[in-house]
Design a protein around this motif. Structure first.
Motif: not given
Length: 157
Positions: A23-29, A51-53, A56-63
């Motif tokens: 689910e491309w979760a973001v670490n809230p911490l 997340c994007e770093a 890599g390329p193509g992850s921008e929208g998901l991140c």
């Protein structure tokens, strides 16, 4: 400002080197630690950038979509807390002579959602090609984050 955030990058870099969950979760911490530095505006998009770093390329929208979901959860939580005081706000507005009726909190939420959708659609339409999707996701993330922080600030008032 970059120097102040650098230790935070070192803290989370190992975790980001691993694959993100489905689910491309973001670490809230990470975001909460960033906000604790006082560089609030720099924290919006910070986790998406990490997340994007890592991905890599193509992850921008998901991140950016994952970070938007994080901020939306904060919007929802703040809205739920503010609803408990809505009657008091309405009473105060009447007592102070505000034009009646002042918008309900639900109307504020719907108004923000309409504004965000229109603004971000407009932003995306300003770009040709696949960059339009990135611009739309970035807009959604930034406006949602600012709205969450505004509502949370109202809780502190």
């Amino acid at each position: 400002m970059i120097r102040a955030l650098f230790p935070l990058v070192l803290l989370v870099a190992p975790a980001l080197a691993q694959d993100l969950p489905e689910e491309w979760a973001v670490n809230p911490l990470v975001i909460e630690q960033c906000l604790a530095t006082g560089f609030t505006e720099a924290c919006i998009g910070f986790m998406a950038g990490l997340c994007e770093a890592a991905q890599g390329p193509g992850s921008e929208g998901l991140c950016r979509g994952a970070e938007t979901a994080y901020w939306q959860r904060r919007v929802d939580a703040a809205t739920a807390q503010l609803q408990g005081g809505e009657g008091e706000v309405q009473s105060r507005a009447r007592r102070l002579g505000w034009p009646e009726p002042i918008p309900s909190l639900d109307a504020v939420v719907r108004g923000f959602e309409a504004y965000r959708a229109a603004a971000c659609d407009w932003r995306a339409a300003a770009w040709d090609g696949i960059h339009a999707g990135y611009e739309q996701q970035d807009c959604l993330m930034r406006l949602t984050a600012r709205h969450a922080l505004l509502l949370e600030g109202m809780l502190d008032d």
